[in-house]
Scaffold this active site. Structure first.
Site, PDB file in Angstrom:
ATOM      1  N   ARG A 225       1.011   2.003  -4.207  1.00  0.00           N
ATOM      2  CA  ARG A 225       1.856   2.814  -3.317  1.00  0.00           C
ATOM      3  C   ARG A 225       3.188   3.039  -4.020  1.00  0.00           C
ATOM      4  O   ARG A 225       3.636   2.194  -4.815  1.00  0.00           O
ATOM      5  CB  ARG A 225       2.104   2.077  -1.996  1.00  0.00           C
ATOM      6  N   HIS A 273      -0.886  11.857  -6.071  1.00  0.00           N
ATOM      7  CA  HIS A 273      -1.690  10.995  -5.195  1.00  0.00           C
ATOM      8  C   HIS A 273      -3.155  11.468  -5.175  1.00  0.00           C
ATOM      9  O   HIS A 273      -3.728  11.721  -4.113  1.00  0.00           O
ATOM     10  CB  HIS A 273      -1.108  10.952  -3.776  1.00  0.00           C
TER      11      HIS A 273
HETATM   12  C1  GLV Z   1      -5.232   6.329  -0.232  1.00  0.00           C
HETATM   13  O1  GLV Z   1      -4.121   6.255  -0.605  1.00  0.00           O
HETATM   14  C2  GLV Z   1      -5.903   5.325   0.536  1.00  0.00           C
HETATM   15  O2  GLV Z   1      -5.249   4.391   1.013  1.00  0.00           O
HETATM   16  O3  GLV Z   1      -7.139   5.414   0.702  1.00  0.00           O
END
Ligand code: GLV
Length: 310
Positions: A225, A273
């Protein structure tokens, strides 16, 4: 028939519904806004639900999170504390993470960053040979994704270690655990791969103090994260040449603001992401099987321990 309220980003709702109907036709998975008897619904299948969802379904007992990370749902004050939360344990993401980390680890191991720079200078020079067994990869987080990555990376012959909160035993992987073993783990790591869950203990773990403990010339790859990383500490250590490079997939703010210095940093590679996405078929299979196990009074895996934060 068991009814489940589905809450997710608009464009994917129908795909999820179709896949549930295909694999588990006896489950009634409905868009949360189209359910007529909300007080009878016990199960929610969600990604980042808002407050309205919880107001509409006062009798929920169980939530299935359509992703691996549960940090967003745990910090959502609208989620009642008594509700059980299950996370997706793989959902096709482990294979994607293996691809993602392999790609960037090979980039550095095979000196592609140096060759790109040399090409821009019309400069011909072969970098010294390095044995894979001397490339020390370290994985922060040995959960579902991290443990599978640790196993996978052995195919390249890298020297693979991992660090986790609790002691783990994985074939061919040197396992470090707990706060006391973080420093020796970092000291031996040329390529740090972060796949930790975000918890109060791991928030900001990629900070100046810890990143400085990596050997000179180390690289950092973060697909955990954004809040794990202190971005300005990273930039400082890159600019001082303590670190060779970084690959980032996650950010404190997403999308990353256009003025952020990470965008233009010559030794940072960025992805939006996108390292791994929940895949319909395996996620639905996992949720459907978990739901069935709960209905049969079994204790399926994937239950989030709120006290640990994942
Ligand atoms: C993506 O970030 C997830 O947590 O699956």
């Amino acid at each position: 028939m068991i009814t489940c309220a589905l809450y997710t980003e608009d464009e994917s709702v129908e795909h999820w519904q179709m896949e549930f109907n295909r694999q588990f036709p006896h489950l009634n998975v409905q868009n949360w806004q189209h359910i007529n008897n909300p007080e009878q619904v016990k199960y929610g299948i969600v990604w980042k639900p808002n407050e309205d969802f919880f107001e509409r379904f006062p009798n929920l007992t169980t939530l299935f999170n359509l992703g691996a990370g549960v940090d967003a749902i745990l910090k959502n004050a609208a989620v009642p504390k008594h509700i059980d939360i299950y996370r997706i344990e793989d959902g096709g993401m482990a294979a994607q993470m293996n691809q993602y980390f392999s790609y960037f680890l090979l980039h550095y191991f095979r000196d592609m960053d140096y060759y790109q720079q040399q090409q821009s200078l019309n400069h011909w020079q072969v970098q010294p040979f390095k044995a894979a067994s001397n490339f020390r990869v370290g994985i922060l987080g040995l959960g579902q994704l991290g443990a599978k990555l640790a196993q996978h990376l052995q195919c390249y012959g890298f020297d693979v270690a991992g660090w986790s909160r609790n002691t783990k035993h994985l074939n061919g992987v040197t396992c470090y655990a707990g706060a006391q073993q973080l420093e020796p783990f970092l000291n031996r790591t040329d390529a740090l791969c972060c796949l930790l869950p975000l918890t109060p203990d791991t928030l900001g773990i990629l900070n100046h103090k810890n990143l400085s403990k990596l050997p000179n010339g180390a690289v950092v790859i973060n697909a955990g994260r954004g809040e794990h990383l202190m971005a300005y500490d990273l930039i400082q250590l890159l600019d001082e040449n303590h670190l060779r490079g970084a690959v980032l997939d996650v950010y404190q703010q997403e999308p990353l603001p256009v003025a952020h210095p990470l965008w233009q940093h010559p030794r940072v590679m960025m992805t939006p992401h996108s390292s791994a996405q929940s895949e319909y078929e395996p996620c639905v299979k996992s949720i459907g099987n978990t739901l069935q196990a709960i209905a049969n009074n079994q204790a399926p895996s994937g239950l989030v321990d709120r006290s640990q934060g994942y």
